[in-house]
Design a protein around this motif. Structure first.
Motif, short mmCIF file in Angstrom:
data_model
loop_
_atom_site.label_atom_id
_atom_site.label_comp_id
_atom_site.label_asym_id
_atom_site.label_seq_id
_atom_site.Cartn_x
_atom_site.Cartn_y
_atom_site.Cartn_z
N GLY A 53 -0.95 -9.99 123.65
CA GLY A 53 -1.03 -9.00 124.71
C GLY A 53 -2.15 -9.27 125.69
O GLY A 53 -2.16 -8.73 126.79
N GLU A 54 -3.09 -10.12 125.30
CA GLU A 54 -4.21 -10.48 126.16
C GLU A 54 -4.38 -11.99 126.26
O GLU A 54 -4.65 -12.53 127.32
CB GLU A 54 -5.51 -9.86 125.64
CG GLU A 54 -5.55 -8.36 125.71
CD GLU A 54 -6.87 -7.80 125.19
OE1 GLU A 54 -7.87 -8.53 125.18
OE2 GLU A 54 -6.87 -6.64 124.77
N ILE A 55 -4.26 -12.66 125.13
CA ILE A 55 -4.52 -14.11 125.05
C ILE A 55 -3.20 -14.84 124.83
O ILE A 55 -2.42 -14.47 123.96
CB ILE A 55 -5.49 -14.43 123.91
CG1 ILE A 55 -6.82 -13.72 124.10
CG2 ILE A 55 -5.68 -15.94 123.78
CD1 ILE A 55 -7.73 -13.79 122.90
N GLU A 56 -2.97 -15.88 125.63
CA GLU A 56 -1.82 -16.75 125.43
C GLU A 56 -2.33 -18.16 125.18
O GLU A 56 -3.21 -18.65 125.89
CB GLU A 56 -0.92 -16.75 126.67
CG GLU A 56 0.31 -17.61 126.49
CD GLU A 56 1.26 -17.53 127.66
OE1 GLU A 56 2.05 -18.49 127.82
OE2 GLU A 56 1.24 -16.55 128.42
N PHE A 124 -13.63 -19.82 119.54
CA PHE A 124 -13.27 -18.53 120.11
C PHE A 124 -12.31 -17.82 119.18
O PHE A 124 -11.29 -18.38 118.78
CB PHE A 124 -12.60 -18.74 121.48
CG PHE A 124 -12.16 -17.47 122.14
CD1 PHE A 124 -13.08 -16.67 122.81
CD2 PHE A 124 -10.84 -17.07 122.09
CE1 PHE A 124 -12.67 -15.49 123.42
CE2 PHE A 124 -10.43 -15.89 122.69
CZ PHE A 124 -11.35 -15.11 123.35
N LYS A 125 -12.61 -16.57 118.83
CA LYS A 125 -11.78 -15.81 117.89
C LYS A 125 -10.44 -15.46 118.52
O LYS A 125 -10.36 -14.92 119.61
CB LYS A 125 -12.50 -14.53 117.46
CG LYS A 125 -11.73 -13.75 116.40
CD LYS A 125 -12.52 -12.55 115.95
CE LYS A 125 -11.72 -11.68 115.01
NZ LYS A 125 -12.48 -10.49 114.60
N MET A 126 -9.36 -15.75 117.76
CA MET A 126 -7.99 -15.48 118.20
C MET A 126 -7.35 -14.34 117.43
O MET A 126 -6.55 -13.59 117.98
CB MET A 126 -7.12 -16.73 118.04
CG MET A 126 -7.61 -17.94 118.78
SD MET A 126 -7.39 -17.81 120.56
CE MET A 126 -5.62 -17.90 120.69
N ALA A 127 -7.63 -14.26 116.11
CA ALA A 127 -6.97 -13.26 115.27
C ALA A 127 -7.87 -12.90 114.09
O ALA A 127 -8.71 -13.70 113.68
CB ALA A 127 -5.63 -13.79 114.77
N ASN A 128 -7.66 -11.72 113.54
CA ASN A 128 -8.45 -11.26 112.40
C ASN A 128 -8.06 -11.93 111.09
O ASN A 128 -8.82 -11.88 110.12
CB ASN A 128 -8.33 -9.75 112.24
CG ASN A 128 -9.00 -9.02 113.37
OD1 ASN A 128 -10.10 -9.36 113.78
ND2 ASN A 128 -8.31 -8.01 113.91
N ASN A 135 1.92 -13.65 112.98
CA ASN A 135 2.71 -12.54 113.51
C ASN A 135 2.71 -12.49 115.03
O ASN A 135 3.62 -11.92 115.64
CB ASN A 135 2.23 -11.21 112.93
CG ASN A 135 2.60 -11.07 111.47
OD1 ASN A 135 3.50 -11.74 110.96
ND2 ASN A 135 1.89 -10.20 110.77
N TYR A 136 1.72 -13.07 115.69
CA TYR A 136 1.65 -13.11 117.16
C TYR A 136 2.36 -14.31 117.77
O TYR A 136 2.39 -14.45 118.98
CB TYR A 136 0.20 -13.09 117.63
CG TYR A 136 -0.47 -11.74 117.60
CD1 TYR A 136 0.15 -10.61 118.16
CD2 TYR A 136 -1.73 -11.58 117.06
CE1 TYR A 136 -0.45 -9.37 118.14
CE2 TYR A 136 -2.35 -10.33 117.03
CZ TYR A 136 -1.70 -9.25 117.58
OH TYR A 136 -2.31 -8.02 117.58
N LEU A 137 2.92 -15.19 116.96
CA LEU A 137 3.62 -16.35 117.51
C LEU A 137 5.00 -15.96 118.02
O LEU A 137 5.72 -15.19 117.39
CB LEU A 137 3.76 -17.46 116.45
CG LEU A 137 2.46 -18.12 116.00
CD1 LEU A 137 2.75 -19.19 114.97
CD2 LEU A 137 1.69 -18.70 117.18
N GLU A 138 5.35 -16.50 119.19
CA GLU A 138 6.62 -16.21 119.83
C GLU A 138 7.26 -17.51 120.32
O GLU A 138 6.57 -18.49 120.57
CB GLU A 138 6.42 -15.30 121.06
CG GLU A 138 5.77 -13.99 120.78
CD GLU A 138 5.53 -13.18 122.06
OE1 GLU A 138 5.76 -13.70 123.17
OE2 GLU A 138 5.13 -12.01 121.92
N GLU A 139 8.57 -17.47 120.49
CA GLU A 139 9.26 -18.60 121.10
C GLU A 139 8.96 -18.62 122.59
O GLU A 139 8.67 -17.59 123.18
CB GLU A 139 10.77 -18.51 120.87
CG GLU A 139 11.16 -18.76 119.44
CD GLU A 139 12.68 -18.87 119.26
OE1 GLU A 139 13.34 -19.53 120.09
OE2 GLU A 139 13.17 -18.29 118.28
#
Length: 140
Positions: A53-56, A124-128, A135-139
Motif C-alpha cells: 500500500g506504500e512500498i512497491e 530498509f525494513k519491508m515487513a514485520n 502475503n504482500y506479494l502480487e502478480e
C-alpha cells in the motif's frame, strides 16, 4: 501464509537439512521461513511484486537452501564478506537489481524482513515477518 507460485524450483529439502543449516549458521530461523523452505526450495515467483500500500518492490528469485547455482550459503559468502551486511541478516531472495531481501536474526528485530542494497545504505525494513512479506506479494 498465502501460497505463492514458484517456477524453476530446486530439489526439495528436508526439515533435517534446514535444522542442519540452522546449526551451521548459529541461528534459528523463523517458523514460517522454515516451512517455506521445505515446501519451496528456491525459484522464480509468479507473484513478483511486493506491495503493501506504500512500498512497491520487485522480487526476482528466491534462493534455494541447497542445490542449484545461487544457494543461500553462496549468497551469504558474497554479502557477508568485507562486512557489506552484518552476519545477523540472512538473505533469502533477490530484488533482481543490486539488492537482496534479508531476514533479521537480531534479538530486537528477529524475523523482520529488510531490503539490502549494495550502495552502502542501511537495510530498509519491508515487513514485520516473512509471512507478512509473502502475503504482500502480487502478480504483475
Amino acid at each position: 501464509m498465502k501460497k505463492i507460485n514458484l517456477e524453476h524450483q530446486q530439489e526439495k529439502v528436508t526439515i533435517t537439512e534446514v535444522e542442519q543449516f540452522e546449526s551451521d549458521i548459529g541461528f534459528k530461523l523463523p517458523k514460517s521461513y522454515k516451512q517455506f523452505l521445505t515446501q519451496n526450495n528456491g525459484g522464480v515467483p509468479r507473484e513478483r511484486i511486493f506491495w503493501d500500500g506504500e512500498i512497491e518492490s520487485g522480487v526476482s528469485y528466491f534462493y534455494p537452501l541447497k542445490h542449484g547455482k545461487n544457494t543461500i550459503e553462496k549468497i551469504i559468502g558474497l554479502i557477508h564478506r568485507e562486512d557489506a551486511l552484518p552476519k545477523t541478516f540472512l538473505p533469502f531472495a533477490s530484488t533482481g537489481g543490486a539488492g537482496n531481501y534479508v531476514i533479521s536474526m537480531n534479538t530486537d528485530s528477529f524475523g523482520e524482513v529488510y531490503v539490502f542494497h549494495y550502495d552502502g545504505s542501511e537495510p530498509f525494513k519491508m515487513a514485520n515477518s516473512f509471512e507478512e512479506f509473502i502475503n504482500y506479494l502480487e502478480e504483475e
